[in-house]
Design a protein around this motif. Structure first.
Motif, mmCIF file in Angstrom:
data_model
loop_
_atom_site.group_PDB
_atom_site.id
_atom_site.type_symbol
_atom_site.label_atom_id
_atom_site.label_comp_id
_atom_site.label_asym_id
_atom_site.label_seq_id
_atom_site.Cartn_x
_atom_site.Cartn_y
_atom_site.Cartn_z
ATOM 1 N N ALA A 129 20.868 36.909 -68.041
ATOM 2 C CA ALA A 129 22.076 37.700 -68.276
ATOM 3 C C ALA A 129 23.071 37.537 -67.135
ATOM 4 C CB ALA A 129 21.715 39.169 -68.449
ATOM 5 N N GLY A 130 22.688 36.828 -66.097
ATOM 6 C CA GLY A 130 23.568 36.593 -64.955
ATOM 7 C C GLY A 130 22.962 35.549 -64.055
ATOM 8 N N PRO A 131 23.724 35.053 -63.080
ATOM 9 C CA PRO A 131 23.231 33.975 -62.214
ATOM 10 C C PRO A 131 21.991 34.355 -61.419
ATOM 11 C CG PRO A 131 25.290 34.918 -61.373
ATOM 12 C CD PRO A 131 25.108 35.448 -62.754
ATOM 13 N N GLN A 163 19.397 35.852 -62.413
ATOM 14 C CA GLN A 163 18.171 35.669 -63.184
ATOM 15 C C GLN A 163 17.794 34.207 -63.378
ATOM 16 O OE1 GLN A 163 18.798 37.961 -66.810
ATOM 17 N NE2 GLN A 163 17.540 39.632 -66.021
ATOM 18 N N GLU A 164 18.696 33.296 -63.136
ATOM 19 C CA GLU A 164 18.364 31.879 -63.302
ATOM 20 C C GLU A 164 17.176 31.481 -62.430
ATOM 21 O OE1 GLU A 164 19.397 29.674 -65.362
ATOM 22 O OE2 GLU A 164 21.219 30.542 -66.234
ATOM 23 N N SER A 165 17.113 32.046 -61.229
ATOM 24 C CA SER A 165 16.037 31.678 -60.302
ATOM 25 C C SER A 165 14.677 32.189 -60.766
ATOM 26 C CB SER A 165 16.335 32.224 -58.898
ATOM 27 O OG SER A 165 16.384 33.643 -58.912
ATOM 28 N N TRP A 166 14.645 33.124 -61.693
ATOM 29 C CA TRP A 166 13.375 33.670 -62.157
ATOM 30 C C TRP A 166 12.504 32.613 -62.819
ATOM 31 C CZ3 TRP A 166 13.948 39.153 -64.735
ATOM 32 C CH2 TRP A 166 14.631 40.011 -63.854
ATOM 33 N N PHE A 167 13.124 31.562 -63.336
ATOM 34 C CA PHE A 167 12.338 30.524 -63.988
ATOM 35 C C PHE A 167 11.399 29.816 -63.022
ATOM 36 C CE2 PHE A 167 15.793 30.768 -67.202
ATOM 37 C CZ PHE A 167 15.002 31.009 -68.312
ATOM 38 N N ASP A 168 11.702 29.859 -61.724
ATOM 39 C CA ASP A 168 10.788 29.278 -60.742
ATOM 40 C C ASP A 168 9.415 29.943 -60.826
ATOM 41 O OD1 ASP A 168 12.866 27.699 -59.872
ATOM 42 O OD2 ASP A 168 13.334 28.948 -58.125
ATOM 43 N N GLY A 172 18.777 40.206 -70.645
ATOM 44 C CA GLY A 172 18.024 38.988 -70.407
ATOM 45 C C GLY A 172 16.546 39.103 -70.719
ATOM 46 N N VAL A 173 16.046 40.335 -70.795
ATOM 47 C CA VAL A 173 14.611 40.587 -70.949
ATOM 48 C C VAL A 173 14.288 41.351 -72.228
ATOM 49 C CG1 VAL A 173 12.615 41.805 -69.961
ATOM 50 C CG2 VAL A 173 14.180 40.517 -68.468
ATOM 51 N N HIS A 174 14.977 42.462 -72.456
ATOM 52 C CA HIS A 174 14.644 43.341 -73.579
ATOM 53 C C HIS A 174 15.404 42.925 -74.831
ATOM 54 C CE1 HIS A 174 13.627 45.793 -70.015
ATOM 55 N NE2 HIS A 174 12.580 46.108 -70.774
ATOM 56 N N PRO A 175 14.690 42.624 -75.896
ATOM 57 C CA PRO A 175 15.359 42.130 -77.103
ATOM 58 C C PRO A 175 16.252 43.184 -77.758
ATOM 59 C CG PRO A 175 12.994 41.682 -77.167
ATOM 60 C CD PRO A 175 13.233 42.646 -76.052
#
Length: 215
Positions: free
Chosen positions: A135-137, A139-144, A187-190
């Motif tokens: 939902a924002g920049p 959170q992109e790093s969470w994929f690590d 970004g997390v909760h549907p």
């Protein structure tokens, strides 16, 4: 795997499974994918109410929280089909609280829960993968952290003959044609649509596949 009217389906996980259920009411299914699955199965039933459905999701849970309540919330209900959706909080807590959940420890815990369930109940197992639509920049790093964790979920499922529902692929594909916020605003909760997509993926995968071999 074909769902029968005399099956007991138990869903366990975090807030995505919980979906606001009333924990004082054992029949409450929340407003998310579990309710959508139950409604569809009830509509499909030739006669009677369809299979029994139990929701044991609790918001904020990580895999270790599931382990502490597994006997009372899963085994004691004697379900014939157990669906687990866990992992996003094990990632999220790393970034908002600095609370680590090493992937190897996470995997061992999930593997243990699945193996114990198959042994205790001879239940059919279903695992839904965690997902993230940033939902924002930040959170992109969470994929690590999340990507290897998703791989760990897939390995644990494969090791225990569990059917896999690839929620991560389903929502990512859907986001090609929609704004991600339409599917998961934070970004997390549907959203309602996101939950419906997960429910449809579960129904498609579980309703058409045969159980795999167990250890």
């Amino acid at each position: 795997m074909h769902i029968k009217n005399d099956d007991t389906l138990l869903f366990i996980g975090d807030s995505i499974t919980d979906a606001g259920r009333d924990r004082t009411d054992s029949a409450s299914l929340g407003t998310g994918y579990v309710r959508e699955i139950a409604r569809t199965l009830r509509d499909r039933a030739d006669r009677g109410p369809g299979p029994r459905v139990i929701n044991k999701g609790i918001n904020g849970n990580r895999v270790y929280d599931l382990e502490t309540r597994w006997t009372t919330d899963v085994i004691d209900h004697r379900p014939t089909v157990v669906t687990v959706k866990i992992g996003i909080n094990d990632t999220w807590r790393r970034y908002d609280r600095g609370l680590l959940s090493p992937v190897d420890v996470f995997e061992a815990c999930l593997d243990r829960l699945l193996a114990d369930t198959a042994r205790e109940l001879s239940a059919r197992l279903v695992v839904i993968t965690p997902f993230l639509l940033p939902a924002g920049p930040d959170q992109e790093s969470w994929f690590d952290d999340l990507s290897p964790r998703t791989d760990a979920v897939l390995r644990a499922a494969r090791n225990n003959g569990a059917q896999v529902v690839r929620a991560d692929l389903v929502v990512t594909r859907a986001a090609r044609d929609r704004e991600p916020a339409e599917l998961a605003p934070d970004g997390v909760h549907p959203s309602r649509l996101g939950h419906r997509l997960i429910a449809d993926a579960w129904l498609a995968a579980v309703g058409s596949a045969a159980p795999g071999p167990r250890r």
